[in-house]
Design a protein around this motif. Structure first.
Motif, mmCIF file in Angstrom:
data_model
loop_
_atom_site.group_PDB
_atom_site.id
_atom_site.type_symbol
_atom_site.label_atom_id
_atom_site.label_comp_id
_atom_site.label_asym_id
_atom_site.label_seq_id
_atom_site.Cartn_x
_atom_site.Cartn_y
_atom_site.Cartn_z
ATOM 1 N N UNK A 280 -10.373 -2.728 16.991
ATOM 2 C CA UNK A 280 -11.862 -2.248 16.870
ATOM 3 C C UNK A 280 -12.133 -1.065 16.173
ATOM 4 N N UNK A 281 -13.353 -1.209 15.568
ATOM 5 C CA UNK A 281 -13.962 -0.106 14.691
ATOM 6 C C UNK A 281 -13.470 -0.107 13.267
ATOM 7 N N UNK A 282 -12.714 -1.349 13.068
ATOM 8 C CA UNK A 282 -12.078 -1.451 11.556
ATOM 9 C C UNK A 282 -13.397 -2.018 10.808
ATOM 10 N N UNK B 250 -1.291 -16.177 11.102
ATOM 11 C CA UNK B 250 -1.879 -15.220 10.058
ATOM 12 C C UNK B 250 -2.716 -14.209 10.610
ATOM 13 N N UNK B 251 -3.404 -14.584 11.516
ATOM 14 C CA UNK B 251 -4.039 -13.559 12.435
ATOM 15 C C UNK B 251 -3.224 -12.450 12.641
ATOM 16 N N UNK B 252 -2.010 -12.625 13.171
ATOM 17 C CA UNK B 252 -0.991 -11.669 13.734
ATOM 18 C C UNK B 252 -0.425 -10.923 12.576
ATOM 19 N N UNK B 253 -0.126 -11.424 11.330
ATOM 20 C CA UNK B 253 0.002 -10.869 10.275
ATOM 21 C C UNK B 253 -1.138 -9.810 9.924
ATOM 22 N N UNK B 254 -2.539 -10.193 9.823
ATOM 23 C CA UNK B 254 -3.665 -9.215 9.382
ATOM 24 C C UNK B 254 -3.458 -8.006 10.470
ATOM 25 N N UNK B 255 -3.187 -8.309 11.960
ATOM 26 C CA UNK B 255 -3.211 -7.192 12.679
ATOM 27 C C UNK B 255 -1.818 -6.219 12.697
ATOM 28 N N UNK B 256 -0.768 -6.765 12.150
ATOM 29 C CA UNK B 256 0.453 -6.053 11.863
ATOM 30 C C UNK B 256 0.249 -5.389 10.920
ATOM 31 N N UNK B 257 -0.604 -5.480 9.818
ATOM 32 C CA UNK B 257 -1.017 -4.503 8.710
ATOM 33 C C UNK B 257 -2.028 -3.485 9.284
ATOM 34 N N UNK B 258 -2.931 -3.942 9.824
ATOM 35 C CA UNK B 258 -4.118 -3.190 10.291
ATOM 36 C C UNK B 258 -3.571 -1.840 11.213
ATOM 37 N N UNK B 259 -2.824 -2.376 12.181
ATOM 38 C CA UNK B 259 -2.321 -1.495 13.207
ATOM 39 C C UNK B 259 -1.342 -0.314 12.758
ATOM 40 N N UNK B 260 -0.631 -0.720 11.514
ATOM 41 C CA UNK B 260 0.026 0.304 11.021
ATOM 42 C C UNK B 260 -0.519 1.218 9.972
ATOM 43 N N UNK B 261 -1.818 1.063 10.010
ATOM 44 C CA UNK B 261 -2.387 1.929 9.030
ATOM 45 C C UNK B 261 -2.558 3.392 9.961
ATOM 46 N N UNK C 131 -3.498 6.886 11.481
ATOM 47 C CA UNK C 131 -4.547 7.917 11.495
ATOM 48 C C UNK C 131 -6.107 7.240 11.945
ATOM 49 N N UNK C 132 -6.293 6.212 12.248
ATOM 50 C CA UNK C 132 -7.431 5.447 12.425
ATOM 51 C C UNK C 132 -7.565 5.149 13.936
ATOM 52 N N UNK C 133 -8.792 4.821 14.148
ATOM 53 C CA UNK C 133 -9.000 4.604 15.796
ATOM 54 C C UNK C 133 -8.313 3.461 16.467
ATOM 55 N N UNK C 134 -7.881 2.410 15.504
ATOM 56 C CA UNK C 134 -7.237 1.206 16.016
ATOM 57 C C UNK C 134 -5.937 1.324 15.708
ATOM 58 N N UNK C 135 -5.346 2.519 15.175
ATOM 59 C CA UNK C 135 -3.949 2.747 14.915
ATOM 60 C C UNK C 135 -3.006 2.357 16.199
ATOM 61 N N UNK C 136 -1.811 1.472 15.947
ATOM 62 C CA UNK C 136 -0.748 1.300 17.270
ATOM 63 C C UNK C 136 0.190 0.621 16.836
ATOM 64 N N UNK C 137 1.435 1.372 16.474
ATOM 65 C CA UNK C 137 2.471 1.187 15.841
ATOM 66 C C UNK C 137 3.308 0.066 16.784
ATOM 67 N N UNK C 138 3.063 0.325 18.256
ATOM 68 C CA UNK C 138 3.848 -0.290 19.220
ATOM 69 C C UNK C 138 3.464 -1.863 19.244
#
Length: 219
Positions: A19-21, A159-170, A172-179
Motif C-alpha cells: 500500500x502507498x507504493x 510473478x506477483x509474489x516476486x514483485x512483492x518480494x522486491x517491494x517489501x525489501x525496500x 524505509x518505506x510505508x510498505x516495507x516488511x522484511x518478514x
C-alpha cells in the motif's frame, strides 16, 4: 501470435499488499520479477523463421519492441537449398564456434552457436539459400508497459509474489516488511522451480506462437 497484456492491469493484488507504493514502483517491481522468472526458467520462447545467404556465417535475429533474446533453445535447417525437392528438415547441433575450421568448404549448415546479443553463427558456412527456424528464449525488456500473457495463465501468482518480494525489501518505506518478503520469496521460488520443471519435461512445446520477425544478415 504472442498476446500481450498491460502491466498496470496485473498490479491489483500487488498494490493491496504494498500500500502507498507509487504505480511506477509497482510496475518496475513486477517487470523485474517477470524478467527474472523468464531468465531463470527459459520458459518463454519465440520461433523465428528465416533463410541463409550464400557465404554468410552470422545472422541477426531481429528486434522486438517488448522482448529481448536471452538464449537460443534450438535451430533447424533444410537439407536442400530453397526450391529443391524433396525437402527435409534436420536439427542443428549447438557447438562452441572456436572448434570450427574456418577453411572448411561451404556446405549445408550442421552446427550453430549463439552470438551475444541476438545473433547466431552457422557452420559450415552456407553455400546456398536454406530455410531455417530458430527457437529463442526471451524475456521482457526493462521498463516495458506490456508483457506476454502466456506465462500468466499458470504463474501469475508466482510473478506477483516476486514483485512483492522486491517491494517489501525496500527499506524505509510505508510498505516495507522484511518478514512478509520472506513469505513471498517462498512462493516465488516455487514458481521458478515449477517453471523449470515444465521446461525440462517439454510440457510447453508447441504452446508458444511466434510473431514473425525479420531474419537479417549480420553485420
Amino acid at each position: 501470435m504472442t498476446v500481450f497484456v498491460n502491466v498496470f492491469d496485473q498490479l491489483a493484488s500487488v498494490a493491496l499488499v504494498a500500500r502507498k507504493a507509487p504505480s511506477t514502483v509497482l510496475r518496475r517491481a513486477y517487470v523485474k520479477a517477470y524478467r527474472d522468472w523468464c531468465a531463470e526458467t527459459r520458459w518463454l520462447r519465440v520461433n523465428i523463421p528465416g533463410q541463409t545467404v550464400d557465404g554468410t556465417q552470422v545472422y541477426d535475429l531481429g528486434t522486438d519492441p517488448y522482448l529481448e533474446i536471452i538464449s537460443v533453445r534450438a535451430m533447424s535447417c533444410g537439407t536442400q537449398p530453397v526450391g529443391v525437392t524433396p525437402q527435409r528438415t534436420i536439427p542443428l547441433k549447438v557447438q562452441d564456434s572456436t572448434l570450427w575450421d574456418p577453411d572448411a568448404p561451404h556446405n549445408c549448415p550442421t552446427r550453430y552457436a549463439y552470438v551475444p546479443e541476438g545473433q547466431v553463427a552457422l557452420w559450415p558456412i552456407p553455400d546456398d539459400i536454406y530455410n531455417v527456424l530458430v527457437t529463442v528464449c526471451v524475456q521482457p525488456k526493462e521498463g516495458v508497459a506490456q508483457v506476454p500473457a502466456e506465462p500468466l495463465k499458470k504463474y501469475s501468482s508466482g510473478i506477483e509474489a516476486g514483485a512483492l518480494m522486491h517491494l517489501l525489501r525496500i527499506p524505509g518505506q510505508p510498505w516495507s516488511d522484511a518478514r512478509m518478503a520472506e513469505k513471498y520469496e517462498a512462493v516465488w521460488n516455487s514458481a521458478v522451480s515449477n517453471g523449470k520443471a515444465e521446461v525440462q519435461r517439454a510440457y510447453n512445446e508447441g504452446s508458444m506462437r511466434a510473431r514473425p520477425r525479420p531474419f537479417v544478415v549480420g553485420r
